[in-house]
Write a protein that holds these residues in place. Structure first.
Motif, PDB file in Angstrom:
ATOM      1  N   VAL A  17       7.769   6.483   4.489  1.00  0.00           N
ATOM      2  CA  VAL A  17       7.733   5.793   5.774  1.00  0.00           C
ATOM      3  C   VAL A  17       7.334   4.354   5.470  1.00  0.00           C
ATOM      4  CG1 VAL A  17       6.723   5.699   8.081  1.00  0.00           C
ATOM      5  CG2 VAL A  17       7.043   7.918   6.959  1.00  0.00           C
ATOM      6  N   PRO A  18       8.322   3.456   5.366  1.00  0.00           N
ATOM      7  CA  PRO A  18       7.987   2.070   5.036  1.00  0.00           C
ATOM      8  C   PRO A  18       7.280   1.378   6.198  1.00  0.00           C
ATOM      9  CG  PRO A  18      10.309   2.236   5.561  1.00  0.00           C
ATOM     10  CD  PRO A  18       9.756   3.646   5.560  1.00  0.00           C
ATOM     11  N   ASP A  19       6.575   0.313   5.885  1.00  0.00           N
ATOM     12  CA  ASP A  19       5.952  -0.515   6.907  1.00  0.00           C
ATOM     13  C   ASP A  19       7.062  -1.081   7.802  1.00  0.00           C
ATOM     14  OD1 ASP A  19       3.909  -2.301   8.125  1.00  0.00           O
ATOM     15  OD2 ASP A  19       5.157  -3.825   7.157  1.00  0.00           O
ATOM     16  N   PRO A  20       6.955  -0.921   9.120  1.00  0.00           N
ATOM     17  CA  PRO A  20       8.028  -1.387  10.011  1.00  0.00           C
ATOM     18  C   PRO A  20       8.326  -2.881   9.895  1.00  0.00           C
ATOM     19  CG  PRO A  20       6.544   0.079  11.202  1.00  0.00           C
ATOM     20  CD  PRO A  20       5.915  -0.188   9.865  1.00  0.00           C
TER      21      PRO A  20
ATOM     22  N   PRO B 247       0.340   1.626 -21.080  1.00  0.00           N
ATOM     23  CA  PRO B 247      -0.557   2.776 -20.954  1.00  0.00           C
ATOM     24  C   PRO B 247      -1.491   2.697 -19.744  1.00  0.00           C
ATOM     25  CG  PRO B 247      -1.173   1.413 -22.828  1.00  0.00           C
ATOM     26  CD  PRO B 247       0.120   0.882 -22.313  1.00  0.00           C
ATOM     27  N   GLY B 248      -1.785   1.497 -19.261  1.00  0.00           N
ATOM     28  CA  GLY B 248      -2.704   1.361 -18.135  1.00  0.00           C
ATOM     29  C   GLY B 248      -2.024   1.177 -16.793  1.00  0.00           C
ATOM     30  N   TRP B 249      -0.771   1.606 -16.670  1.00  0.00           N
ATOM     31  CA  TRP B 249      -0.001   1.315 -15.472  1.00  0.00           C
ATOM     32  C   TRP B 249      -0.598   1.889 -14.201  1.00  0.00           C
ATOM     33  CZ3 TRP B 249       2.432   4.661 -12.109  1.00  0.00           C
ATOM     34  CH2 TRP B 249       2.556   5.994 -12.514  1.00  0.00           C
ATOM     35  N   ARG B 250      -1.275   3.018 -14.278  1.00  0.00           N
ATOM     36  CA  ARG B 250      -1.800   3.638 -13.049  1.00  0.00           C
ATOM     37  C   ARG B 250      -2.877   2.769 -12.390  1.00  0.00           C
ATOM     38  NH1 ARG B 250       0.230   8.518 -11.694  1.00  0.00           N
ATOM     39  NH2 ARG B 250       1.248   9.697 -13.343  1.00  0.00           N
ATOM     40  N   ALA B 251      -3.586   1.979 -13.165  1.00  0.00           N
ATOM     41  CA  ALA B 251      -4.557   1.034 -12.601  1.00  0.00           C
ATOM     42  C   ALA B 251      -3.923  -0.330 -12.358  1.00  0.00           C
ATOM     43  CB  ALA B 251      -5.752   0.892 -13.544  1.00  0.00           C
ATOM     44  N   GLU B 252      -2.994  -0.727 -13.239  1.00  0.00           N
ATOM     45  CA  GLU B 252      -2.419  -2.079 -13.163  1.00  0.00           C
ATOM     46  C   GLU B 252      -1.439  -2.256 -12.007  1.00  0.00           C
ATOM     47  OE1 GLU B 252      -0.777  -2.394 -17.078  1.00  0.00           O
ATOM     48  OE2 GLU B 252      -2.760  -2.522 -18.014  1.00  0.00           O
ATOM     49  N   LEU B 253      -0.614  -1.254 -11.718  1.00  0.00           N
ATOM     50  CA  LEU B 253       0.382  -1.405 -10.667  1.00  0.00           C
ATOM     51  C   LEU B 253      -0.255  -1.600  -9.290  1.00  0.00           C
ATOM     52  CD1 LEU B 253       3.253  -1.559  -9.596  1.00  0.00           C
ATOM     53  CD2 LEU B 253       3.372   0.938  -9.691  1.00  0.00           C
ATOM     54  N   PRO B 254      -1.220  -0.773  -8.870  1.00  0.00           N
ATOM     55  CA  PRO B 254      -1.822  -1.018  -7.555  1.00  0.00           C
ATOM     56  C   PRO B 254      -2.501  -2.388  -7.466  1.00  0.00           C
ATOM     57  CG  PRO B 254      -2.513   1.121  -8.412  1.00  0.00           C
ATOM     58  CD  PRO B 254      -1.731   0.450  -9.495  1.00  0.00           C
ATOM     59  N   LYS B 255      -3.114  -2.814  -8.569  1.00  0.00           N
ATOM     60  CA  LYS B 255      -3.758  -4.136  -8.579  1.00  0.00           C
ATOM     61  C   LYS B 255      -2.716  -5.239  -8.411  1.00  0.00           C
ATOM     62  CE  LYS B 255      -6.736  -7.128 -11.247  1.00  0.00           C
ATOM     63  NZ  LYS B 255      -6.874  -7.716 -12.519  1.00  0.00           N
ATOM     64  N   ALA B 256      -1.593  -5.133  -9.127  1.00  0.00           N
ATOM     65  CA  ALA B 256      -0.533  -6.140  -9.019  1.00  0.00           C
ATOM     66  C   ALA B 256       0.049  -6.166  -7.607  1.00  0.00           C
ATOM     67  CB  ALA B 256       0.567  -5.871 -10.045  1.00  0.00           C
ATOM     68  N   LEU B 257       0.230  -5.002  -6.997  1.00  0.00           N
ATOM     69  CA  LEU B 257       0.746  -4.938  -5.631  1.00  0.00           C
ATOM     70  C   LEU B 257      -0.226  -5.594  -4.646  1.00  0.00           C
ATOM     71  CD1 LEU B 257       2.150  -1.316  -5.784  1.00  0.00           C
ATOM     72  CD2 LEU B 257       3.512  -3.353  -5.214  1.00  0.00           C
ATOM     73  N   GLU B 258      -1.514  -5.342  -4.834  1.00  0.00           N
ATOM     74  CA  GLU B 258      -2.524  -5.954  -3.964  1.00  0.00           C
ATOM     75  C   GLU B 258      -2.548  -7.470  -4.137  1.00  0.00           C
ATOM     76  OE1 GLU B 258      -7.353  -5.771  -3.203  1.00  0.00           O
ATOM     77  OE2 GLU B 258      -6.410  -4.230  -4.442  1.00  0.00           O
ATOM     78  N   GLU B 259      -2.465  -7.938  -5.383  1.00  0.00           N
ATOM     79  CA  GLU B 259      -2.446  -9.384  -5.643  1.00  0.00           C
ATOM     80  C   GLU B 259      -1.188 -10.031  -5.064  1.00  0.00           C
ATOM     81  OE1 GLU B 259      -2.868  -9.672  -9.876  1.00  0.00           O
ATOM     82  OE2 GLU B 259      -5.043  -9.336  -9.798  1.00  0.00           O
TER      83      GLU B 259
ATOM     84  N   LEU C  47       0.826  -1.204   0.000  1.00  0.00           N
ATOM     85  CA  LEU C  47       0.000   0.000   0.000  1.00  0.00           C
ATOM     86  C   LEU C  47       0.863   1.258   0.000  1.00  0.00           C
ATOM     87  CD1 LEU C  47      -2.864   1.093   0.021  1.00  0.00           C
ATOM     88  CD2 LEU C  47      -2.833   0.929   2.517  1.00  0.00           C
ATOM     89  N   VAL C  48       1.954   1.248   0.759  1.00  0.00           N
ATOM     90  CA  VAL C  48       2.886   2.387   0.764  1.00  0.00           C
ATOM     91  C   VAL C  48       3.412   2.629  -0.653  1.00  0.00           C
ATOM     92  CG1 VAL C  48       5.184   3.151   1.534  1.00  0.00           C
ATOM     93  CG2 VAL C  48       3.582   2.170   3.182  1.00  0.00           C
TER      94      VAL C  48
END
Length: 194
Positions: free
Chosen positions: A141-144, A78-90, A14-15
Protein backbone atom coordinates in the motif's frame (compact mmCIF):
# COMPACT_ATOMS: atom_id res chain seq x y z
CA UNK A 1 -2.68 16.56 -6.14
CA UNK A 2 -0.67 18.64 -3.70
CA UNK A 3 2.20 20.89 -4.71
CA UNK A 4 4.90 18.49 -6.02
CA UNK A 5 7.67 20.71 -4.61
CA UNK A 6 6.44 20.03 -1.06
CA UNK A 7 5.94 16.28 -1.36
CA UNK A 8 7.20 14.46 1.74
CA UNK A 9 8.93 11.24 0.71
CA UNK A 10 9.04 10.09 4.34
CA UNK A 11 5.87 7.99 4.34
CA UNK A 12 6.84 6.16 1.11
CA UNK A 13 10.42 5.69 2.31
CA UNK A 14 8.98 4.06 5.43
CA UNK A 15 6.79 1.75 3.32
CA UNK A 16 9.88 0.64 1.35
CA UNK A 17 11.93 0.19 4.53
CA UNK A 18 9.21 -2.06 6.00
CA UNK A 19 9.09 -4.11 2.81
CA UNK A 20 12.88 -4.54 2.92
CA UNK A 21 12.65 -5.61 6.54
CA UNK A 22 10.20 -8.33 5.50
CA UNK A 23 12.60 -9.86 2.97
CA UNK A 24 14.08 -13.16 4.14
CA UNK A 25 17.60 -14.27 3.28
CA UNK A 26 16.06 -17.13 1.28
CA UNK A 27 14.29 -14.61 -0.97
CA UNK A 28 17.41 -12.64 -1.96
CA UNK A 29 18.00 -14.74 -5.09
CA UNK A 30 14.37 -14.61 -6.24
CA UNK A 31 13.10 -13.08 -9.48
CA UNK A 32 11.69 -9.54 -9.64
CA UNK A 33 9.76 -7.57 -12.26
CA UNK A 34 13.14 -6.00 -13.16
CA UNK A 35 14.38 -8.51 -15.77
CA UNK A 36 18.08 -8.26 -14.86
CA UNK A 37 17.60 -8.04 -11.08
CA UNK A 38 17.18 -10.66 -8.40
CA UNK A 39 15.73 -9.40 -5.11
CA UNK A 40 19.26 -8.69 -3.82
CA UNK A 41 20.00 -6.49 -6.84
CA UNK A 42 16.70 -4.63 -6.44
CA UNK A 43 17.55 -3.95 -2.79
CA UNK A 44 21.03 -2.84 -3.84
CA UNK A 45 19.47 -0.52 -6.42
CA UNK A 46 17.12 0.94 -3.78
CA UNK A 47 20.10 1.59 -1.51
CA UNK A 48 22.07 3.24 -4.31
CA UNK A 49 19.22 5.41 -5.56
CA UNK A 50 18.43 6.50 -2.01
CA UNK A 51 21.96 7.82 -1.59
CA UNK A 52 22.02 9.33 -5.09
CA UNK A 53 18.73 11.20 -4.65
CA UNK A 54 19.70 12.24 -1.11
CA UNK A 55 22.82 13.82 -2.57
CA UNK A 56 20.82 15.30 -5.45
CA UNK A 57 18.56 17.02 -2.91
CA UNK A 58 21.61 18.37 -1.08
CA UNK A 59 23.23 19.30 -4.41
CA UNK A 60 26.27 17.36 -3.21
CA UNK A 61 27.55 16.28 -6.62
CA UNK A 62 30.05 13.50 -7.13
CA UNK A 63 30.15 9.77 -7.84
CA UNK A 64 26.74 9.13 -6.26
CA UNK A 65 24.98 11.63 -8.54
CA UNK A 66 27.18 11.20 -11.61
CA UNK A 67 26.93 7.42 -12.03
CA UNK A 68 24.32 6.05 -14.42
CA UNK A 69 21.98 3.52 -12.80
CA UNK A 70 22.85 0.92 -15.45
CA UNK A 71 26.62 1.31 -14.99
CA UNK A 72 26.88 -1.90 -12.96
CA UNK A 73 24.60 -4.56 -11.50
CA UNK A 74 23.83 -3.32 -7.97
CA UNK A 75 24.26 -5.67 -5.06
CA UNK A 76 24.04 -5.69 -1.30
CA UNK A 77 26.78 -5.21 1.24
CA UNK A 78 26.83 -7.24 4.47
CA UNK A 79 25.27 -4.39 6.49
CA UNK A 80 22.37 -3.70 4.15
CA UNK A 81 19.63 -4.41 6.70
CA UNK A 82 20.80 -1.41 8.77
CA UNK A 83 22.10 0.72 5.89
CA UNK A 84 19.04 0.69 3.61
CA UNK A 85 16.53 2.07 6.15
CA UNK A 86 19.05 4.74 7.15
CA UNK A 87 19.60 5.75 3.51
CA UNK A 88 15.83 5.90 2.92
CA UNK A 89 15.38 8.10 6.00
CA UNK A 90 18.22 10.41 4.91
CA UNK A 91 16.68 10.62 1.42
CA UNK A 92 13.35 11.78 2.85
CA UNK A 93 15.01 14.25 5.23
CA UNK A 94 17.10 15.80 2.44
CA UNK A 95 14.02 16.48 0.28
CA UNK A 96 12.25 18.25 3.17
CA UNK A 97 14.64 21.17 2.71
CA UNK A 98 12.89 23.75 0.44
CA UNK A 99 16.25 24.41 -1.27
CA UNK A 100 16.18 20.84 -2.64
CA UNK A 101 13.57 21.67 -5.28
CA UNK A 102 15.04 25.04 -6.25
CA UNK A 103 17.26 25.33 -9.30
CA UNK A 104 18.74 22.28 -10.96
CA UNK A 105 20.36 19.17 -9.61
CA UNK A 106 21.79 15.92 -10.92
CA UNK A 107 20.95 12.25 -10.45
CA UNK A 108 21.99 9.25 -12.52
CA UNK A 109 24.36 11.55 -14.46
CA UNK A 110 21.37 13.58 -15.71
CA UNK A 111 20.88 17.28 -14.92
CA UNK A 112 17.26 18.14 -14.16
CA UNK A 113 15.16 20.68 -12.26
CA UNK A 114 14.95 19.99 -8.54
CA UNK A 115 11.16 19.56 -8.62
CA UNK A 116 11.49 16.98 -11.41
CA UNK A 117 14.17 15.11 -9.44
CA UNK A 118 11.76 14.92 -6.50
CA UNK A 119 9.08 13.43 -8.79
CA UNK A 120 11.60 10.93 -10.16
CA UNK A 121 12.58 9.95 -6.61
CA UNK A 122 8.91 9.39 -5.76
CA UNK A 123 8.50 7.30 -8.91
CA UNK A 124 11.54 5.19 -8.05
CA UNK A 125 10.31 4.53 -4.51
CA UNK A 126 6.74 3.75 -5.59
CA UNK A 127 7.56 1.48 -8.54
CA UNK A 128 10.48 -0.31 -6.90
CA UNK A 129 8.40 -0.70 -3.75
CA UNK A 130 5.83 -2.48 -5.92
CA UNK A 131 8.62 -4.56 -7.49
CA UNK A 132 9.87 -5.62 -4.07
CA UNK A 133 6.41 -6.42 -2.72
CA UNK A 134 5.54 -8.49 -5.80
CA UNK A 135 8.83 -10.36 -5.77
CA UNK A 136 8.55 -11.27 -2.09
CA UNK A 137 4.79 -11.82 -1.76
CA UNK A 138 4.18 -8.89 0.57
CA UNK A 139 1.15 -6.62 0.73
CA UNK A 140 1.81 -3.21 -0.81
CA UNK A 141 0.00 0.00 0.00
CA UNK A 142 2.07 2.94 -1.23
CA UNK A 143 1.81 6.40 0.29
CA UNK A 144 -1.05 8.12 -1.60
CA UNK A 145 0.86 11.39 -2.11
CA UNK A 146 3.94 9.63 -3.48
CA UNK A 147 1.77 7.44 -5.71
CA UNK A 148 0.00 10.52 -7.05
CA UNK A 149 3.31 12.24 -7.78
CA UNK A 150 4.73 9.11 -9.43
CA UNK A 151 1.63 8.67 -11.60
CA UNK A 152 1.64 12.34 -12.64
CA UNK A 153 5.32 12.10 -13.59
CA UNK A 154 4.83 8.87 -15.55
CA UNK A 155 1.76 10.25 -17.30
CA UNK A 156 3.73 13.32 -18.36
CA UNK A 157 6.50 11.13 -19.76
CA UNK A 158 3.98 8.98 -21.65
CA UNK A 159 2.10 12.00 -23.02
CA UNK A 160 5.42 13.39 -24.23
CA UNK A 161 5.81 10.27 -26.35
CA UNK A 162 8.56 8.80 -24.18
CA UNK A 163 8.95 5.28 -22.92
CA UNK A 164 8.37 4.54 -19.28
CA UNK A 165 11.49 4.42 -17.13
CA UNK A 166 11.49 0.63 -17.38
CA UNK A 167 10.27 0.14 -20.95
CA UNK A 168 7.27 0.85 -23.16
CA UNK A 169 4.03 1.44 -21.23
CA UNK A 170 1.89 -1.64 -20.65
CA UNK A 171 -1.79 -1.00 -21.50
CA UNK A 172 -3.97 -0.81 -18.38
CA UNK A 173 -7.71 0.02 -18.31
CA UNK A 174 -8.55 3.64 -17.48
CA UNK A 175 -10.67 2.50 -14.54
CA UNK A 176 -7.91 0.34 -13.02
CA UNK A 177 -6.56 1.32 -9.59
CA UNK A 178 -4.08 4.22 -9.69
CA UNK A 179 -1.21 1.94 -8.65
CA UNK A 180 -1.88 -0.40 -11.60
CA UNK A 181 -2.00 2.57 -13.97
CA UNK A 182 1.30 3.93 -12.63
CA UNK A 183 2.94 0.51 -12.84
CA UNK A 184 1.70 0.11 -16.43
CA UNK A 185 2.98 3.56 -17.41
CA UNK A 186 6.37 2.67 -15.95
CA UNK A 187 6.66 -0.28 -18.33
CA UNK A 188 5.62 -2.98 -15.87
CA UNK A 189 2.81 -5.51 -16.16
CA UNK A 190 0.59 -4.96 -13.07
CA UNK A 191 -0.23 -8.67 -13.08
CA UNK A 192 3.42 -9.82 -12.90
CA UNK A 193 4.13 -12.69 -10.53
CA UNK A 194 7.39 -14.53 -9.84
Amino acid sequence: MSDPTTLDLGPQALVVARLAEGVTDAQLGGATPCPQYAVRHLLGHLAGLSVAFRDAARKDFGPTTDTRPDAALPDLGPGWRAELPKALEELADAWRDPAATSGTTRAGSVDLPGAVALAVAADELVVHGWDLARATGQEYVPDPAALGAAHAFLLQVAQGGGEGPFGPPVPVPDDAPLLDRAVGLSGRDPHWTP
